[in-house]
Design a protein around this motif. Structure first.
Motif: not given
Length: 201
Positions: A126, A129-131, A154
């Motif tokens: 994450d 991928r997200v942060t 990201n």
């Protein structure tokens, strides 16, 4: 393009580091960027392996790969340089571990290869991928070298940035507090003291 490590031999903990500007000056460079992920002293999980890195980096002064035993680990990308010529291997396991090069660096994840997106978002943690955070990466395309620093990005954002610049091949580098970009002075950073760096002559 060259790469250098502050350590001349393998190092498991308390590894030497230098500011990016020092890496550049000691190698007769004019510009450069931070290199691989490493274990900084301000991370609690790194107390037993401070400033170590397990990604292979070519030490141009010693003409050898540091962490050569990890050159063919899967899931990492590799750039090698012979002067101003670059070769990218989206999977370092299929790379060329020659020592007749001026630079070589392995990191994670690969972003673009041959103009195609090779980022496997489903395999990313994450925090990539997200942060959104401060990111850095290296790419080539159209006879140009791209050293990119992006804020609030990201990995999918990094892919889009390199595509917009015209890069055909691109690799993510370290991010956050380790990001540093230098060209006749710091453009970003200096950030942390670094165990390895990319140097432009």
């Amino acid at each position: 393009v060259g790469t250098d490590t502050a350590n001349d031999n393998e190092c498991a903990s308390d590894c030497p580091t230098k500011p990016l500007a020092q890496h550049i000056a000691e190698n007769g460079g004019r510009a450069g960027m931070n290199g691989t992920y490493f274990c900084p002293p301000d991370y609690g999980a790194c107390s037993s392996k401070i400033n170590s890195f397990d990604f292979p980096v070519f030490n141009n002064r010693q003409k050898k790969w540091i962490n050569a035993d990890k050159l063919f680990w899967n899931g990492r990308g590799m750039f090698t340089f012979r002067g101003s010529s670059a070769t990218f291997y989206p999977n370092a396991a299929s790379g060329d571990a020659s020592t007749d090069i001026t630079g070589g660096i392995v990191n994670y994840p690969s972003l673009l290869a041959g103009g195609q997106v090779v980022l496997d978002e489903g395999s990313l943690p994450d925090n990539l991928r997200v942060t959104k955070g401060t990111r850095s990466g290296i790419g080539v395309g159209g006879g140009k070298l791209f050293l990119v620093v992006a804020r609030s990005a990201n990995m999918s954002d990094m892919v889009a940035i390199f595509q917009s610049l015209g890069a055909a091949d691109a690799l993510n580098l370290d991010g956050g507090g380790s990001v540093a970009l230098y060209d006749a002075g710091y453009k970003v950073g200096p950030g942390r003291s670094l165990p390895n760096a990319i140097i432009i002559k």
